[in-house]
Write a protein that holds these residues in place. Structure first.
Motif, short mmCIF file in Angstrom:
data_model
loop_
_atom_site.label_atom_id
_atom_site.label_comp_id
_atom_site.label_asym_id
_atom_site.label_seq_id
_atom_site.Cartn_x
_atom_site.Cartn_y
_atom_site.Cartn_z
N LEU A 15 0.83 -1.19 0.00
CA LEU A 15 0.00 0.00 0.00
C LEU A 15 0.88 1.25 0.00
CD1 LEU A 15 -3.07 0.53 0.45
CD2 LEU A 15 -2.51 0.78 2.86
N SER A 16 0.55 2.19 -0.87
CA SER A 16 1.34 3.42 -0.90
C SER A 16 0.81 4.38 0.15
CB SER A 16 1.26 4.05 -2.29
OG SER A 16 1.96 5.26 -2.25
N LEU A 17 1.42 4.30 1.31
CA LEU A 17 0.93 5.07 2.46
C LEU A 17 1.03 6.57 2.26
CD1 LEU A 17 2.27 3.61 5.83
CD2 LEU A 17 -0.09 3.78 5.05
N PHE A 18 2.03 6.98 1.49
CA PHE A 18 2.35 8.41 1.45
C PHE A 18 1.88 9.09 0.16
CE2 PHE A 18 6.08 6.44 3.74
CZ PHE A 18 5.51 6.62 4.99
N ARG A 19 1.26 8.35 -0.71
CA ARG A 19 0.96 8.90 -2.03
C ARG A 19 -0.52 8.79 -2.35
NH1 ARG A 19 4.23 9.73 -6.73
NH2 ARG A 19 2.96 9.48 -8.60
N GLY A 20 -1.15 9.91 -2.64
CA GLY A 20 -2.55 9.90 -3.05
C GLY A 20 -2.65 10.11 -4.54
N ALA A 50 -5.59 14.75 0.73
CA ALA A 50 -4.69 14.77 1.90
C ALA A 50 -5.38 14.19 3.14
CB ALA A 50 -4.25 16.22 2.18
N MET A 51 -6.68 14.49 3.30
CA MET A 51 -7.41 13.95 4.47
C MET A 51 -7.50 12.43 4.38
SD MET A 51 -8.21 16.25 6.63
CE MET A 51 -9.26 15.23 7.60
N ARG A 52 -7.74 11.92 3.18
CA ARG A 52 -7.82 10.46 3.04
C ARG A 52 -6.49 9.81 3.40
NH1 ARG A 52 -11.63 10.67 -2.29
NH2 ARG A 52 -13.59 10.53 -1.17
N LEU A 53 -5.40 10.46 2.97
CA LEU A 53 -4.08 9.91 3.28
C LEU A 53 -3.78 9.95 4.78
CD1 LEU A 53 -1.86 11.44 0.44
CD2 LEU A 53 -2.42 9.03 0.76
N LEU A 105 -0.72 15.13 12.61
CA LEU A 105 -1.38 14.47 13.74
C LEU A 105 -0.60 14.91 14.97
CD1 LEU A 105 -1.74 10.97 12.09
CD2 LEU A 105 -3.65 12.44 12.76
N HIS A 106 -1.27 15.51 15.91
CA HIS A 106 -0.55 16.04 17.07
C HIS A 106 -1.33 15.71 18.34
CE1 HIS A 106 -3.32 19.51 17.38
NE2 HIS A 106 -3.40 19.35 16.08
N SER A 107 -0.77 16.09 19.47
CA SER A 107 -1.38 15.76 20.78
C SER A 107 -1.72 14.27 20.84
CB SER A 107 -2.65 16.60 21.00
OG SER A 107 -2.40 17.97 20.76
N ARG A 117 -5.82 7.38 6.73
CA ARG A 117 -5.30 6.03 6.52
C ARG A 117 -4.01 5.85 7.32
NH1 ARG A 117 -4.04 4.05 0.52
NH2 ARG A 117 -2.33 5.50 0.78
N TYR A 118 -3.18 6.87 7.31
CA TYR A 118 -1.93 6.80 8.08
C TYR A 118 -2.23 6.66 9.58
CZ TYR A 118 2.72 7.89 9.76
OH TYR A 118 3.92 7.83 10.39
N ALA A 119 -3.19 7.44 10.06
CA ALA A 119 -3.53 7.42 11.49
C ALA A 119 -4.04 6.06 11.94
CB ALA A 119 -4.58 8.50 11.79
#
Ligand code: COA
Length: 193
Positions: A6-11, A115-118, A85-87, A121-123
């Motif tokens: 899966l390309s985690l970093f690429r939309g 960007a939100m979809r990426l 992603l913070h806190s 998915r990362y989170a």
């Protein structure tokens, strides 16, 4: 598709790129746009030098409880914004997120959605979080629409928190849980969890 491929970093329009030292110059230029500054933050807007931008990103966007990416276009690798992603509370598997596309020419063209979809998915898929929350000003209708579209639910608001141009606005809380995200994704996006 194997989950490891899966390309985690690429939309489709943007990629999640590492912050580079030179990026601060462009972020500094964006801070001169009061419209952008008043959308991206409830703090008082002011232009910031590249040094101040870099210090703030180091303080709030890095370390063990934050992951920040810079957004670059797939088309020509232009730097157009950030998503963070913070806190992060690892014990509770929760985080807050922030997003800003600093180049107004790129607003309303689907870059934020990609960007939100990426970042979701990362989170959920890489960091294994259970919940992602966010704050948004009640007047930021474009951002609210985007968050609703990717599955965030309205969870409450801090009434009259923001005071701008003589008018008070609520600070709205939104959140999405891992299961809500998972069932809304096609199998190619959320294969196994
Ligand atoms: C908020 C932001 C990330 C949204 O990204 P974007 O790329 O501009 O948005 P998209 O093109 O992906 O559009 C998202 C949705 O908002 C809708 N939208 C666009 N402009 C809108 C507006 N002025 N009011 C309401 N909805 C709007 C789009 O139509 C789309 O919904 P749809 O697909 O159902 O039609 C981006 O505009 C931005 O960074 N703005 C400045 C900083 C900011 O507000 N950050 C968020 C702080 S909480």
């Amino acid at each position: 598709m194997s989950e490891l491929n899966l390309s985690l970093f690429r939309g489709q329009l943007v990629r999640l790129a590492a912050p580079q030292p030179d990026d601060a110059k462009l972020f500094s230029r964006w801070s001169e746009n009061a419209v952008y500054m008043r959308l991206v933050d409830t703090d008082y807007a002011r232009p910031m030098s590249a040094e101040v931008v870099a210090e703030r990103e180091k303080a709030h966007g890095s370390g063990p409880n934050a992951v920040t990416f810079h957004l670059r276009t797939i088309k020509d690798d232009s730097l157009i914004g950030f998503v963070s992603l913070h806190s992060i509370e690892w014990n509770n598997q929760t985080a807050l997120m922030s997003i800003g596309i600093g180049e107004p020419d790129y607003w309303g063209k689907g870059y934020g959605l990609d960007a939100m979809r990426l970042i979701l998915r990362y989170a959920f898929y890489e960091l294994n979080l259970h919940r992602v929350g966010l704050h948004v000003s009640a007047y930021n209708t474009r951002a609210i629409r985007l968050y609703e579209k990717v599955g965030f639910k309205h969870e409450g608001s801090i009434r009259d928190f923001i005071f701008r141009d003589g008018q008070r606005y609520d600070d709205i809380f939104m959140g999405i849980l891992r299961d809500e995200w998972r069932v809304s994704q096609p199998p190619s996006i959320a294969p196994l969890i």
